[in-house]
Design a protein around this motif. Structure first.
Motif, PDB file in Angstrom:
ATOM      1  N   ILE A  58      -3.700   8.110   0.412  1.00  0.00           N
ATOM      2  CA  ILE A  58      -2.340   7.801   0.365  1.00  0.00           C
ATOM      3  C   ILE A  58      -2.313   6.273   0.791  1.00  0.00           C
ATOM      4  O   ILE A  58      -2.908   5.593   1.507  1.00  0.00           O
ATOM      5  CB  ILE A  58      -1.520   8.209   1.706  1.00  0.00           C
ATOM      6  N   LYS A  59      -1.601   5.503  -0.289  1.00  0.00           N
ATOM      7  CA  LYS A  59      -1.697   3.963  -0.280  1.00  0.00           C
ATOM      8  C   LYS A  59      -0.758   3.707   0.923  1.00  0.00           C
ATOM      9  O   LYS A  59       0.326   4.148   1.415  1.00  0.00           O
ATOM     10  CB  LYS A  59      -1.128   3.257  -1.176  1.00  0.00           C
ATOM     11  N   VAL A  60      -1.424   2.738   1.997  1.00  0.00           N
ATOM     12  CA  VAL A  60      -0.700   2.385   3.162  1.00  0.00           C
ATOM     13  C   VAL A  60      -0.533   0.885   3.356  1.00  0.00           C
ATOM     14  O   VAL A  60      -1.574   0.163   2.571  1.00  0.00           O
ATOM     15  CB  VAL A  60      -1.323   2.967   4.426  1.00  0.00           C
ATOM     16  N   GLY A  61       0.091   0.592   4.273  1.00  0.00           N
ATOM     17  CA  GLY A  61       0.085  -0.842   4.370  1.00  0.00           C
ATOM     18  C   GLY A  61      -0.928  -1.373   5.755  1.00  0.00           C
ATOM     19  O   GLY A  61      -2.009  -1.058   5.654  1.00  0.00           O
ATOM     20  N   ASP A  62      -0.540  -1.880   6.746  1.00  0.00           N
ATOM     21  CA  ASP A  62      -1.321  -2.271   7.864  1.00  0.00           C
ATOM     22  C   ASP A  62      -1.816  -1.084   8.722  1.00  0.00           C
ATOM     23  O   ASP A  62      -0.933   0.081   8.688  1.00  0.00           O
ATOM     24  CB  ASP A  62      -0.453  -2.929   9.022  1.00  0.00           C
ATOM     25  N   PHE A  63      -2.900  -1.003   9.143  1.00  0.00           N
ATOM     26  CA  PHE A  63      -3.646   0.292   9.884  1.00  0.00           C
ATOM     27  C   PHE A  63      -3.117   0.469  11.171  1.00  0.00           C
ATOM     28  O   PHE A  63      -3.333   1.508  11.888  1.00  0.00           O
ATOM     29  CB  PHE A  63      -5.119   0.332   9.619  1.00  0.00           C
ATOM     30  N   ARG A  64      -2.693  -0.719  11.812  1.00  0.00           N
ATOM     31  CA  ARG A  64      -2.336  -0.652  13.347  1.00  0.00           C
ATOM     32  C   ARG A  64      -1.580   0.769  13.871  1.00  0.00           C
ATOM     33  O   ARG A  64      -1.910   1.280  14.526  1.00  0.00           O
ATOM     34  CB  ARG A  64      -1.778  -1.934  13.732  1.00  0.00           C
ATOM     35  N   GLU A  65      -0.351   0.735  13.340  1.00  0.00           N
ATOM     36  CA  GLU A  65       0.409   1.927  13.609  1.00  0.00           C
ATOM     37  C   GLU A  65      -0.166   3.210  13.197  1.00  0.00           C
ATOM     38  O   GLU A  65      -0.248   4.161  14.212  1.00  0.00           O
ATOM     39  CB  GLU A  65       1.531   1.620  13.073  1.00  0.00           C
ATOM     40  N   GLU A  69     -11.686  -3.384  -1.462  1.00  0.00           N
ATOM     41  CA  GLU A  69     -11.432  -4.880  -1.961  1.00  0.00           C
ATOM     42  C   GLU A  69     -10.809  -4.681  -3.324  1.00  0.00           C
ATOM     43  O   GLU A  69     -11.236  -3.990  -4.182  1.00  0.00           O
ATOM     44  CB  GLU A  69     -13.027  -5.531  -2.349  1.00  0.00           C
ATOM     45  N   GLY A  70      -9.735  -5.603  -3.430  1.00  0.00           N
ATOM     46  CA  GLY A  70      -9.266  -5.709  -4.877  1.00  0.00           C
ATOM     47  C   GLY A  70      -7.928  -4.780  -5.065  1.00  0.00           C
ATOM     48  O   GLY A  70      -7.214  -4.763  -5.954  1.00  0.00           O
ATOM     49  N   LEU A  71      -7.947  -3.506  -3.931  1.00  0.00           N
ATOM     50  CA  LEU A  71      -7.004  -2.586  -4.142  1.00  0.00           C
ATOM     51  C   LEU A  71      -6.054  -2.315  -3.000  1.00  0.00           C
ATOM     52  O   LEU A  71      -4.984  -1.564  -3.218  1.00  0.00           O
ATOM     53  CB  LEU A  71      -7.716  -1.219  -4.633  1.00  0.00           C
ATOM     54  N   GLY A  72      -6.477  -2.754  -1.712  1.00  0.00           N
ATOM     55  CA  GLY A  72      -5.648  -2.656  -0.844  1.00  0.00           C
ATOM     56  C   GLY A  72      -6.024  -1.571   0.270  1.00  0.00           C
ATOM     57  O   GLY A  72      -7.280  -1.087   0.310  1.00  0.00           O
ATOM     58  N   GLU A 126       3.081   9.627  -1.261  1.00  0.00           N
ATOM     59  CA  GLU A 126       2.655  10.528  -2.500  1.00  0.00           C
ATOM     60  C   GLU A 126       1.097  10.519  -2.300  1.00  0.00           C
ATOM     61  O   GLU A 126       0.287   9.766  -1.815  1.00  0.00           O
ATOM     62  CB  GLU A 126       2.778   9.273  -3.694  1.00  0.00           C
ATOM     63  N   ASN A 127       0.519  11.869  -2.691  1.00  0.00           N
ATOM     64  CA  ASN A 127      -0.829  12.194  -2.618  1.00  0.00           C
ATOM     65  C   ASN A 127      -1.369  11.604  -3.964  1.00  0.00           C
ATOM     66  O   ASN A 127      -0.968  11.752  -5.134  1.00  0.00           O
ATOM     67  CB  ASN A 127      -1.101  13.440  -2.913  1.00  0.00           C
ATOM     68  N   ILE A 128      -2.596  10.551  -3.738  1.00  0.00           N
ATOM     69  CA  ILE A 128      -3.036  10.034  -4.991  1.00  0.00           C
ATOM     70  C   ILE A 128      -4.583  10.942  -5.087  1.00  0.00           C
ATOM     71  O   ILE A 128      -5.137  10.843  -4.098  1.00  0.00           O
ATOM     72  CB  ILE A 128      -3.311   8.643  -4.636  1.00  0.00           C
ATOM     73  N   ILE A 129      -4.641  11.206  -6.252  1.00  0.00           N
ATOM     74  CA  ILE A 129      -5.944  12.119  -6.391  1.00  0.00           C
ATOM     75  C   ILE A 129      -6.942  11.417  -7.162  1.00  0.00           C
ATOM     76  O   ILE A 129      -8.006  11.728  -7.342  1.00  0.00           O
ATOM     77  CB  ILE A 129      -5.699  13.379  -7.219  1.00  0.00           C
ATOM     78  N   LYS A 130      -6.648  10.141  -7.728  1.00  0.00           N
ATOM     79  CA  LYS A 130      -7.630   9.337  -8.302  1.00  0.00           C
ATOM     80  C   LYS A 130      -8.642   8.502  -7.617  1.00  0.00           C
ATOM     81  O   LYS A 130      -8.372   8.393  -6.435  1.00  0.00           O
ATOM     82  CB  LYS A 130      -6.610   7.996  -9.214  1.00  0.00           C
ATOM     83  N   SER A 131      -9.741   8.391  -7.869  1.00  0.00           N
ATOM     84  CA  SER A 131     -10.896   7.639  -7.228  1.00  0.00           C
ATOM     85  C   SER A 131     -10.457   6.280  -7.073  1.00  0.00           C
ATOM     86  O   SER A 131      -9.674   5.893  -8.083  1.00  0.00           O
ATOM     87  CB  SER A 131     -12.178   7.970  -8.139  1.00  0.00           C
ATOM     88  N   TYR A 132     -11.228   5.620  -6.343  1.00  0.00           N
ATOM     89  CA  TYR A 132     -11.155   4.137  -6.305  1.00  0.00           C
ATOM     90  C   TYR A 132     -11.374   3.378  -7.506  1.00  0.00           C
ATOM     91  O   TYR A 132     -10.883   2.546  -8.087  1.00  0.00           O
ATOM     92  CB  TYR A 132     -11.820   3.481  -5.237  1.00  0.00           C
ATOM     93  N   MET A 171      -9.907   0.573 -12.681  1.00  0.00           N
ATOM     94  CA  MET A 171     -10.008   0.633 -13.997  1.00  0.00           C
ATOM     95  C   MET A 171      -8.549   0.366 -14.659  1.00  0.00           C
ATOM     96  O   MET A 171      -8.209  -0.358 -15.316  1.00  0.00           O
ATOM     97  CB  MET A 171     -10.724   1.597 -14.506  1.00  0.00           C
ATOM     98  N   GLU A 172      -7.587   1.134 -13.983  1.00  0.00           N
ATOM     99  CA  GLU A 172      -6.312   0.835 -14.204  1.00  0.00           C
ATOM    100  C   GLU A 172      -5.579  -0.470 -13.865  1.00  0.00           C
ATOM    101  O   GLU A 172      -4.860  -0.968 -14.620  1.00  0.00           O
ATOM    102  CB  GLU A 172      -5.476   1.837 -13.392  1.00  0.00           C
ATOM    103  N   ALA A 173      -6.041  -1.199 -12.668  1.00  0.00           N
ATOM    104  CA  ALA A 173      -5.677  -2.447 -12.369  1.00  0.00           C
ATOM    105  C   ALA A 173      -6.334  -3.489 -13.400  1.00  0.00           C
ATOM    106  O   ALA A 173      -5.516  -4.431 -13.723  1.00  0.00           O
ATOM    107  CB  ALA A 173      -6.102  -2.728 -11.000  1.00  0.00           C
ATOM    108  N   ARG A 174      -7.436  -3.178 -13.758  1.00  0.00           N
ATOM    109  CA  ARG A 174      -7.993  -4.116 -14.818  1.00  0.00           C
ATOM    110  C   ARG A 174      -7.093  -3.876 -16.005  1.00  0.00           C
ATOM    111  O   ARG A 174      -7.239  -4.945 -16.883  1.00  0.00           O
ATOM    112  CB  ARG A 174      -9.551  -3.817 -15.032  1.00  0.00           C
ATOM    113  N   ARG A 175      -6.722  -3.010 -16.609  1.00  0.00           N
ATOM    114  CA  ARG A 175      -6.007  -2.886 -17.717  1.00  0.00           C
ATOM    115  C   ARG A 175      -4.714  -3.562 -17.662  1.00  0.00           C
ATOM    116  O   ARG A 175      -3.987  -3.676 -18.869  1.00  0.00           O
ATOM    117  CB  ARG A 175      -5.903  -1.375 -18.314  1.00  0.00           C
ATOM    118  N   LYS A 176      -4.064  -3.817 -16.671  1.00  0.00           N
ATOM    119  CA  LYS A 176      -2.569  -4.313 -16.393  1.00  0.00           C
ATOM    120  C   LYS A 176      -2.717  -5.824 -16.688  1.00  0.00           C
ATOM    121  O   LYS A 176      -3.550  -6.154 -16.376  1.00  0.00           O
ATOM    122  CB  LYS A 176      -2.200  -3.904 -15.081  1.00  0.00           C
TER     123      LYS A 176
END
Length: 190
Positions: free
Chosen positions: A13-20, A138-141, A174-180, A185-190
């Protein structure tokens, strides 16, 4: 060197800051086991003829503990997905003593290498078979990964996943089932 084989069920799951999120984990009884720096070197199998190359992966992992001052290297085969809607697949792992040499063997054999680096915090809780990983990639968040190894069934994993998501206030995420690797690879294609 031992061989480990198992079925791993996970979502990210993509998240922002980990503190909370970390405060919620600790208040719910989760304990920080370790913090790792991981370098994952994925062997690009996409040009293999007759291979389910987009469904499987070979990974060389170099893993350094920041709390225990230890390191570990391993080679992992990640099989094709065996469930829909969640990431579930067989994994086979062997310990490696010389990751640089195996990486060079793949490169010299014509296989490109894609490297993913992350800082990973590992959480566990008494009475819960799941592991929670907080990953700064690195590079993904930032991502939280909820993993269960060898659950009795898909239903067991989904139940545990939904309980943890509710506990952490992530039920609507959203549940993300893709690997890092796939996300990179998706980010590189954009």
């Amino acid at each position: 060197m031992g061989l480990t084989t198992f079925k791993e069920y996970e979502v990210k799951i993509k998240v922002g800051d980990f503190r909370e999120l970390e405060e919620k984990l600790v208040s719910s009884g989760w304990v920080l086991e370790d913090i790792f720096l991981e370098e994952d070197r994925y062997v690009d199998l996409t040009h293999c003829v007759g291979s389910p190359a987009r469904q499987i992966a070979l990974r060389v992992r170099i893993k350094k503990s920041l709390t225990k001052n230890t390191s570990l290297t391993e080679l992992t085969f990640k099989g094709a997905l065996i469930e829909e809607g969640i990431k579930a697949r067989e994994e086979i792992t062997i310990a490696l003593e010389e990751p640089e040499k195996i990486t060079k063997i793949f490169l010299l054999s014509g296989f490109p290498i894609v490297t993913i680096r992350k800082k990973r915090k590992v959480y566990s809780a008494t009475g819960n078979k799941a592991k929670i990983f907080l990953d700064e990639v690195e590079g993904l968040g930032n991502y939280i990964e909820i993993e269960l190894v060898n659950p009795e069934s898909r239903e067991e994993y989904v139940r545990v996943l939904n309980e943890i998501k509710k506990e952490l206030g992530l039920s609507n995420e959203e549940n993300i089932i893709k690997s890092y690797l796939e996300l990179r690879m998706e980010a590189r294609r954009k």
